[in-house]
Design an enzyme around this catalytic site. Structure first.
Site, short mmCIF file in Angstrom:
data_model
loop_
_atom_site.label_atom_id
_atom_site.label_comp_id
_atom_site.label_asym_id
_atom_site.label_seq_id
_atom_site.Cartn_x
_atom_site.Cartn_y
_atom_site.Cartn_z
CB SER A 105 46.37 43.19 42.23
OG SER A 105 47.17 43.08 43.39
CE LYS A 106 42.46 50.14 42.41
NZ LYS A 106 43.11 50.86 41.34
NE ARG A 107 48.15 41.39 46.62
CZ ARG A 107 49.13 40.56 46.32
NH1 ARG A 107 50.25 40.60 47.02
NH2 ARG A 107 49.01 39.70 45.34
#
Ligand code: GLU
Length: 498
Positions: free
Chosen positions: A259-261
Site C-alpha cells: 500500500s501507499k504506506r
C-alpha cells in the site's frame, strides 16, 4: 507426408477496471501481459472493465492509457482502435452479457432472483448471529415465473444468479501453481447480471475472453478464489477456458499487502517524480519473475527474449522503493548526455507550482546550457527531479548565499573576504577559463594564502551557487563564465563587508 502444425495465435488481454490511477501491482500485470504477447508474437489487447458503475472514476481511463503509454506498453487492440473485437469497453458490450445470461437461464444454469436488498441483509445478520459464513441461501431457485413477473411489475430489483452445484470438487490448472482444487460447497449462487442490467465481472470477462479469442489470462493471484466460478460459467456456456497464469501478490517489506504506506505510488506519480519508464519497467518485471540467473538490469528486448511463464514465482514479491531508486540511478547514468538532457528538460519547463524551475527563469529553458551541465551531475542523480535544486543557479540571474554559510567553520569573516578578493583577481585575470586551468590557479592561490584547498573552495562555491551541495566547482565556474562568476563573488564580498 508432412503434416503442418497449426500454431495458435497468442492473444493476451489487460483488463483494468477504471476505478483510479493504476497502482504498480496492477501495472505489473499489464507488463507481464505485454511481454508475454510480444514474446509469442501475439496480440496485446486492452479492455476496459467498467461495469461496476458505483466505483467508476471518469479520470481513471485516461490515466490507464497514460500509464501504458509512458511505459511503452503499446497495444494492438483497445478502445481507441477499430479492431476486430471492438468495442473494447464493457459498458458498450452489454448485449453480449445479457444474451449469455439469458442463455444460461434457458439452459437451466441460472435463474432470475427477486430477493430484495433488505431480505439479503436480514439473511446476512442471521448467519452472522449463528456464526455462519455470510452467503446467499439459494432461495431464488424456488421462485416461479409468476413471482418474478409480479416483482418486476412492482419495480423490485431483479438479478440473474448462477446456479452453482452444492457439492463436489472443481479443479483447474494454473500455469504457475499447477493443479488447484476447490470444494464447491464454498460457492453460493452468485450474481451474473445485476438489477441495473450490467453484468458482474465474473460473467462479463468470461464472455469477453471467449469473444476476443483470449488464449492466456495473466492476472493477479487475488483472482484464484473466483476462478472456479469462472469455470462453472465456461462449462455451462460450453466455452473452452483459456490458460490461466496467476502472478504472485506484491508485499511491502513488512510482508503485508502493498500500500501507499510502503512507499508504493501510482505509475503516474513515479513519472512525475522523475523515474525513467525503462527503470520502472525493469524493476516491476522482477517482482514475481526472474530470468533464472542473477541478471537484474535488462532492457525490454532482452526481457522479452528471456521471458517464460515457468519462471514466474508462486511466492509473493517484495516491493523495495530503495532498490527501485537505485535502479533508476543506473538507468539515468546509462543515458547519453543529450538523451538525459532531453528527459530532464520537461521537468524543468513545468511551472514552478508544478515542481518546475522558478517562474523567474525564462522559458523555454536553454537546452544547450543543460547539455553542458549534465555530465557534471549525472553521477549524483537518483531521479530526474533531483536536477532542479542542483542546477537552478546556472539559470538564475543572481543567487543569495547565506552569510553564515559563506564563512567556513575554520575561518573568520576577514579571512573569508581576503580569500574571495584573491579569487576575484584570479577570475579577472584568467586568460583560460577552462575548469582545468582554473583548478590549477586556485590551488596555487590556496597554497599562497596558507589555506587548505577545501577552505578556499567552500566560500567560492557558496558565492557562485548559493548552495553547499553543488556540481564540481571548476566545471561550474567554466560553465557560468567569467562575468557571472565574477559578479557573484563580488556580490558575496559586498554581503560580508556590509
Ligand atoms: N477488471 C479486473 C481487475 O481490474 C480484471 C481481472 C482479470 O484480469 O481477470 O482486476
Amino acid at each position: 507426408m508432412v503434416e503442418s502444425k497449426k500454431i495458435e495465435q497468442v492473444n493476451v488481454r489487460y483488463a483494468p477496471s477504471p476505478t483510479g490511477i493504476p497502482h504498480i501491482g496492477n501495472i505489473r500485470t499489464a507488463i507481464f501481459d505485454w511481454i508475454y504477447s510480444k514474446s509469442k508474437n501475439g496480440q496485446f489487447i486492452v479492455r476496459i472493465e467498467d461495469t461496476d458503475r458505483s466505483r467508476y472514476d471518469p479520470h481513471s481511463e485516461q490515466s490507464i492509457f497514460d500509464s501504458l503509454q509512458w511505459l511503452g506498453l503499446d497495444w494492438d487492440q483497445g478502445p481507441d482502435k477499430t479492431g476486430i473485437n471492438s468495442p473494447y469497453v464493457q459498458s458498450k458490450r452489454k448485449h453480449f452479457y445479457v444474451e449469455a445470461a439469458e442463455k444460461l437461464v434457458k439452459s437451466g444454469h441460472a435463474y432470475y432472483d427477486d430477493t430484495t436488498p433488505g431480505e439479503l441483509e436480514a439473511l446476512r445478520k442471521r448467519q452472522k448471529a449463528n456464526g455462519e459464513p455470510p452467503r446467499y441461501d439459494g432461495r431464488g431457485r424456488f421462485r416461479s415465473e409468476k413471482d418474478i413477473s409480479n416483482s418486476r411489475d412492482k419495480g423490485l430489483p431483479i438479478v440473474i444468479r448462477f446456479k452453482a452445484p452444492k457439492t463436489g470438487n472443481l479443479e483447474f490448472y494454473d500455469e504457475v501453481r499447477g493443479k488447484i482444487s476447490f470444494n464447491l460447497s464454498e460457492i453460493d449462487d452468485f450474481v451474473i447480471l445485476k438489477s441495473d442490467g450490467m453484468p458482474t465481472y465474473h460473467l462479463a470477462h468470461i464472455v469477453d475472453d471467449f469473444e476476443m479469442g483470449i488464449t492466456h489470462v495473466i492476472r493477479g493471484e487475488e483472482w484464484i478464489p473466483s476462478t472456479p466460478k469462472h469455470q462453472l460459467i465456461q462449462t455451462a456456456l460450453n466455452i473452452k477456458p483459456p490458460k490461466y497464469v496467476h502472478v504472485p501478490l506484491i508485499f511491502g517489506k513488512d510482508k503485508s499487502k502493498l500500500s501507499k504506506r510502503h512507499g508504493a505510488k501510482s505509475v503516474l506519480e513515479y513519472r512525475d517524480e522523475g523515474y525513467l519508464p525503462e527503470a520502472l519497467f525493469n524493476y516491476l518485471v522482477l517482482l514475481g519473475w526472474s530470468p533464472g540467473d542473477d541478471t537484474e538490469i535488462m532492457d525490454k528486448s532482452e526481457i522479452v527474449k528471456r521471458f517464460t511463464i515457468n519462471r514466474i514465482s508462486e511466492s509473493p514479491a517484495v516491493f523495495d522503493p530503495e532498490k527501485l531508486e537505485w535502479m533508476n540511478g543506473i538507468y539515468i547514468r546509462s543515458l547519453s548526455t543529450t538523451n538525459l538532457a532531453q528527459r530532464i528538460l520537461p521537468y524543468l519547463e513545468k511551472p514552478e507550482k508544478d515542481g518546475g524551475f522558478s517562474d523567474t527563469i525564462e522559458r523555454p529553458i536553454n537546452s544547450n546550457l543543460l547539455i553542458k551541465i549534465v555530465p557534471h551531475i549525472r553521477e549524483r542523480l537518483k531521479t530526474l527531479l533531483d536536477v532542479k535544486e542542483l542546477i537552478d543557479f546556472f539559470y538564475l540571474e543572481s543567487v543569495c548565499p547565506k552569510i553564515d554559510e559563506l564563512v567556513p567553520k575554520t575561518m573568520d569573516t576577514a579571512s573569508t573576504v581576503k580569500c574571495l578578493y584573491a579569487s576575484l583577481n584570479l577570475i579577472k585575470n584568467a586568460k583560460d577559463f577552462s575548469a582545468q586551468c582554473l583548478e590549477n590557479i586556485f590551488r596555487l592561490q590556496a597554497e599562497k594564502l596558507n589555506l587548505k584547498p577545501g577552505q578556499m573552495f567552500s566560500p567560492i562555491r557558496i558565492s557562485v551557487t548559493g548552495k553547499r551541495i553543488a556540481p564540481p566547482l571548476f566545471e561550474t565556474l567554466e560553465i557560468l563564465g567569467k562575468e557571472k562568476s565574477f559578479q557573484r563573488i563580488k556580490n558575496a564580498i559586498d554581503m560580508l563587508e556590509k
